[in-house]
Design an enzyme around this catalytic site. Structure first.
Site, PDB file in Angstrom:
ATOM      1  N   CYS A 220     -10.413  95.181-106.648  1.00 28.77           N
ATOM      2  CA  CYS A 220      -9.100  95.733-106.313  1.00 28.77           C
ATOM      3  C   CYS A 220      -8.139  95.862-107.494  1.00 28.77           C
ATOM      4  CB  CYS A 220      -8.482  94.895-105.190  1.00 28.77           C
ATOM      5  SG  CYS A 220      -7.222  95.783-104.231  1.00 28.77           S
TER       6      CYS A 220
ATOM      7  N   GLU B  18     -13.217  94.266-100.234  1.00 26.85           N
ATOM      8  CA  GLU B  18     -12.671  92.985-100.691  1.00 26.85           C
ATOM      9  C   GLU B  18     -12.344  92.103 -99.481  1.00 26.85           C
ATOM     10  OE1 GLU B  18      -8.857  91.508-103.439  1.00 26.85           O
ATOM     11  OE2 GLU B  18      -8.764  93.421-102.363  1.00 26.85           O
TER      12      GLU B  18
ATOM     13  N   LYS C 283     -12.281  87.395-109.237  1.00 23.95           N
ATOM     14  CA  LYS C 283     -11.296  88.424-109.550  1.00 23.95           C
ATOM     15  C   LYS C 283     -10.480  88.050-110.782  1.00 23.95           C
ATOM     16  CE  LYS C 283      -7.745  91.129-107.070  1.00 23.95           C
ATOM     17  NZ  LYS C 283      -7.022  91.177-105.765  1.00 23.95           N
TER      18      LYS C 283
END
Length: 256
Positions: A143, A43, A109
């Site tokens: 994540c 990331e 995300k």
């Protein structure tokens, strides 16, 4: 259709808010890689997990995407990783999947990390990214998405769930546990690529990049700066799902 997909995971330190230096660092590592189908980077691999996107030139996102195209063509492998991307004055923690042919897909995300204030700096995504690549259906996440099983729930019949991350040492047991759980509950391969080293905020990262098969068996794992290789097999998924029809018994509901 291929039965196997060869994947490289690059677990590396990241230089804080220095995109050019990080691109050079990852390019040097990629020069040692041959004969793989997919290369996975962490990331925010050009900056570290910065909450100051305004410190970066707005052109950096485009520069990195062009770099990914060049590296994909050079390595003859698709490349995936997330970066800080600025568009129309808004900032995104955006994952890009780039093929050797120059094709580009993106995923923003979905779950921004409120504990660090990511929700105040970056726009949250709303859509999944599912890519059919060389006979495998890939589902990409970033994540913090790992903590939310409904978002990764295998209603889309994917083969591989893939996370890129900056997941720090204090919560690394959760990372290990949830990666394995996502593989088992979704009856898919689950792959997580984390960084190593420390960042400007003093957070330490210990890696634990790993791959699990559809039964939760760990295939690779590392706690150091390292380039990992794993080969996944479509036949394993088919055999597992034919023998254990657990996905047919899942609860049927949709996200609103």
């Amino acid at each position: 259709m291929k039965n196997e997909l060869k994947i490289t995971l690059i677990q590396s330190p990241i230089i804080w808010e220095q995109p050019a230096l990080n691109r050079n660092s990852f390019a040097a590592k990629m020069d040692t890689i041959n004969g793989v189908d997919l290369i996975v980077l962490p990331e925010m691999f050009t900056t570290g997990f910065t909450m100051s996107p305004e410190n970066l030139d707005v052109e950096e996102g485009g520069i990195t995407v062009n770099w990914m195209k060049e590296m994909a063509k050079k390595t003859k492998a698709a490349i995936v990783g997330s970066i800080v991307y600025t568009e129309n004055g808004l900032h995104y923690n955006r994952l890009f999947f780039v093929t050797p042919k120059g094709e580009v897909w993106k995923y923003d995300k979905r779950h921004t990390f409120t504990l660090a204030g990511e929700n105040e700096k970056y726009q949250a995504g709303k859509q999944h990214l599912i890519i059919n690549y060389k006979g495998f259906k890939l589902n990409f996440m970033i994540c913090y998405d790992l903590r939310f099983p409904v978002w990764s729930r295998n209603t889309l019949d994917y083969d591989v769930l893939l996370y890129v991350a900056n997941w720090p040492k204090p919560r690394i047991e959760a990372w290990d546990t949830l990666l394995k759980a996502r593989a088992i509950e979704n009856m898919s391969y689950c792959i997580g690529v984390n960084r190593i080293g420390s960042d400007e905020k003093g957070l330490e990262y210990v890696g634990h990049s790993a791959a699990y098969d559809a039964l939760g068996q760990q295939l690779v794992f590392s706690e150091k700066e390292e380039i990992l290789q794993v080969t996944i097999d479509k036949r394993h998924i088919s055999k597992t799902r034919d023998n254990l029809k657990f996905l047919q018994d899942r609860d049927m509901f949709r996200l609103l």
